[in-house]
Design an enzyme around this catalytic site. Structure first.
Site, PDB file in Angstrom:
ATOM      1  N   CYS A 166     -18.739  -0.040   8.197  1.00  0.00           N
ATOM      2  CA  CYS A 166     -19.145   0.826   9.242  1.00  0.00           C
ATOM      3  C   CYS A 166     -20.640   0.362  10.135  1.00  0.00           C
ATOM      4  O   CYS A 166     -20.355  -0.113  11.169  1.00  0.00           O
ATOM      5  CB  CYS A 166     -19.104   2.105   8.998  1.00  0.00           C
ATOM      6  N   GLY A 189     -34.661  -0.556   0.532  1.00  0.00           N
ATOM      7  CA  GLY A 189     -34.070  -1.333  -0.708  1.00  0.00           C
ATOM      8  C   GLY A 189     -33.550  -2.591   0.333  1.00  0.00           C
ATOM      9  O   GLY A 189     -33.937  -3.167   1.158  1.00  0.00           O
ATOM     10  N   LYS A 249       0.847  -1.124   0.046  1.00  0.00           N
ATOM     11  CA  LYS A 249       0.057   0.009   0.031  1.00  0.00           C
ATOM     12  C   LYS A 249       0.850   1.172   0.148  1.00  0.00           C
ATOM     13  O   LYS A 249       0.873   2.285  -0.719  1.00  0.00           O
ATOM     14  CB  LYS A 249      -0.917   0.011   1.145  1.00  0.00           C
ATOM     15  N   GLN A 301     -33.857   5.807   1.834  1.00  0.00           N
ATOM     16  CA  GLN A 301     -34.009   4.886   0.637  1.00  0.00           C
ATOM     17  C   GLN A 301     -34.175   3.313   1.041  1.00  0.00           C
ATOM     18  O   GLN A 301     -33.059   2.880   1.578  1.00  0.00           O
ATOM     19  CB  GLN A 301     -32.631   5.029   0.022  1.00  0.00           C
TER      20      GLN A 301
END
Ligand SMILES: NC(=O)c1ccc[n+]([C@@H]2O[C@H](COP(=O)([O-])OP(=O)(O)OC[C@H]3O[C@@H](n4cnc5c(N)ncnc54)[C@H](O)[C@@H]3O)[C@@H](O)[C@H]2O)c1
Ligand SMILES: O=c1ccn([C@@H]2O[C@H](COP(=O)(O)OP(=O)(O)O[C@H]3O[C@H](CO)[C@@H](O)[C@H](O)[C@H]3O)[C@@H](O)[C@H]2O)c(=O)[nH]1
EC number: 1.1.1.22
Length: 475
Positions: free
Chosen positions: A295, A288, A60, A286
């Site tokens: 998190c 769904g 990384k 929302q």
């Protein structure tokens, strides 16, 4: 110097501290250069700070130093290259160099769910703090940014005390982070609030100086950033309370979706209608497939575990229900798929053997490559377990998805994924999927059947194009 305590209003500058390095602004380090730390390191260089990012993952660090962002986060690549070139930013795997560089060290390592399924794993916090503390040779401030159970900051302070000589006067503070992936650059440069848990005026001043770039940017844009200065416990709790509230809001609307499903209502219209009330608001309603990511799911579980340890388990029992409602959305998609394919459901769930299903979306939401606890990928796994041949496409999450669930079939494009499919499931609301042409896709599939797991498609348009459409909580 006045310390507002606690304060929810914008404050005027209070920093008169001189960083221990003698630099005009404190030099900052970020320990852990994942989704949180890499974004922070890069954005802080953009704000004009001298920054060093540290990670134990050498690959990384090499990528970052070469100008490549290891994650997909809109806008970050350009900022990384610009700030590397400007010489304000670099990355290292050398902890002694990191300790020497910084006046303020931000801890940004992961705090994943423990193997027992509930509490947070603090081993990365312990390793990073201990490693840093052992190498400090001058006064500095260690600031926790990772999301942690309340009480962690006190424990970190003890760790630091154990590993640094008392005369160095190293201090600890906690400043939780609220950025959303996909909007992370703007959230770091233009946060809607900054929360700091501090014990001393010096720590408060250093943290103000470490955030001054954010306040200065706000001033040039005629905005104010509220600063909440508080104690350790409150700062830690603000973070998990915020995530618990957001998760609850999503599960609330998904509970309404469940009721709409049996009563014949439309949860999208319901959400719109209740959202006009400013006390409720229209965001995070929302309905769904529910919430995923690194998190909300882990944080509500860790919060419950910690409350239980502290004897306040009853107070957060509702979060268990929030979790269950959320997980039920995944099996709801499985059920809708079986219904559309005309498959009966036995005690072991539906049998989808002999079917080919296209899954559009693998990430936990659009504009990220993050597949951690992604509802889309979890559903893809359930469909496969039920016997379907599952073909997955995601614009940014393919590499991570393949690593997390190698047993699925990954396709190079949306059209490849849907070609020959008996059913299409749209499980992450990427713009490419939302704007897909149902007429063109209809030519490629074996059966025009679609499950809209995110209520993101124009149902009327798809129906007109000859598709059997099923949304979540809507007719
Ligand atoms: N991802 C987000 O959007 C976000 C937002 C707010 C808060 N948070 C919180 O921030 C923390 C980090 O989350 P993330 O998503 O960036 O995780 P991540 O897994 O992407 O990054 C963590 C990084 O820490 C590194 N690391 C591990 N041990 C280390 C050590 N001893 N020293 C230095 N680095 C080490 C890992 O190699 C990795 O690069 C978590 O507590 C999370 O809950 C995340
Ligand atoms: O109305 C909504 C809004 C979100 N979601 C889902 O909820 C999940 C989380 O979305 P979001 O909160 O946007 O993503 P994160 O990047 O995980 O951000 C959350 O978690 C971060 C880490 O703690 C916090 O910093 C942020 O404030 C908090 O929003 C995703 O799966 C979304 O699809 C819904 O299902 N319905």
């Amino acid at each position: 110097m006045t310390i507002p305590y606690p304060n929810s209003q914008p404050v005027t500058p209070i920093a008169t501290v001189t960083p221990p390095s003698g630099a005009a602004r404190p030099r900052v380090t970020f320990l852990g250069t994942g989704y949180l730390g890499a974004t922070y390191a890069i954005c802080y260089a953009e704000l004009g700070y001298e920054v060093l990012g540290f990670d134990v993952d050498a690959d990384k660090i090499a990528m970052l130093n070469a100008g490549q962002v290891p994650i997909h986060e809109p806008g970050l690549d350009e900022l990384l290259r610009r700030n590397l070139a400007a010489g304000r930013l670099r990355f290292s795997t050398d902890i002694a160099e990191t300790a020497d560089f910084g006046d303020v060290h931000f801890i940004c390592v992961g705090t994943p769910q423990r193997a027992d399924g509930m509490g947070a794993d603090l081993s990365y916090v312990e390793a990073s703090v201990t490693g840093l503390a052992q190498h400090l040779t001058r006064k500095a401030l260690i600031v926790g940014k990772s999301t942690v159970p309340v009480g962690t900051a006190e424990w970190v302070e003890q760790l630091v005390g154990k590993h640094t000589p008392a005369d160095l006067g190293v201090e600890v503070a906690w400043s939780p982070e609220f950025l959303q992936e996909g909007f992370a650059v703007d959230d770091v440069l233009r946060p809607n609030r900054i929360v700091v848990g501090v014990k001393s005026e010096w720590a408060n001043g250093m943290l103000y100086a470490a955030h001054k770039g954010v306040f200065d940017l706000a001033a040039t844009e005629d905005r104010e950033v509220p600063l909440v200065v508080t104690d350790f416990a409150t700062a830690e709790l603000v973070k998990v309370a915020a995530n618990a509230f957001l998760a609850t809001k999503i599960s609330f609307i998904n509970a309404m979706a469940e009721v709409c499903e049996v009563a014949g209502g439309d949860v999208t219209q319901l959400a719109r209608a209740i959202g006009f009330d400013p006390r409720i608001g229209n965001r995070f309603l929302q309905a769904g497939l529910g919430f995923g990511g690194a998190c909300l799911p882990k944080d509500i579980r860790a919060f419950q575990a910690r409350a239980q340890e502290l004897g306040a388990g009853e107070a957060l029992r509702f979060l268990h229900e929030v979790d269950l409602i959320n997980l039920r959305r995944r099996t709801r998609v499985l059920q809708l798929a079986a219904d559309l394919l005309g498959r009966r459901t036995g005690p072991a769930g539906p049998d989808l053997s002999g079917t080919r299903i296209a899954v559009l979306g693998a990430t936990f939401k659009p504009n990220t490559d993050d597949v951690r606890d992604a509802p889309a990928l979890a559903v893809a796994g359930l469909l496969r377990k039920a016997g379907a041949e599952v073909h997955v496409f995601d614009p940014e999450g393919m590499e991570n998805a393949r690593r997390a669930m190698p047993e699925l079939i990954y396709e190079a494009s949306m059209t490849d994924a849907v070609t020959g499919a008996d059913l299409v499931c749209v499980l992450t609301e990427w713009a490419d999927f939302r704007n897909a042409d149902p007429v063109a896709l209809g030519e490629l599939v074996a059966g025009r059947k679609v499950v809209d797991g995110r209520n993101c498609l124009d149902a009327a348009m798809w129906t007109q194009a000859g598709w059997e459409y099923r949304g979540m909580g809507r007719p």
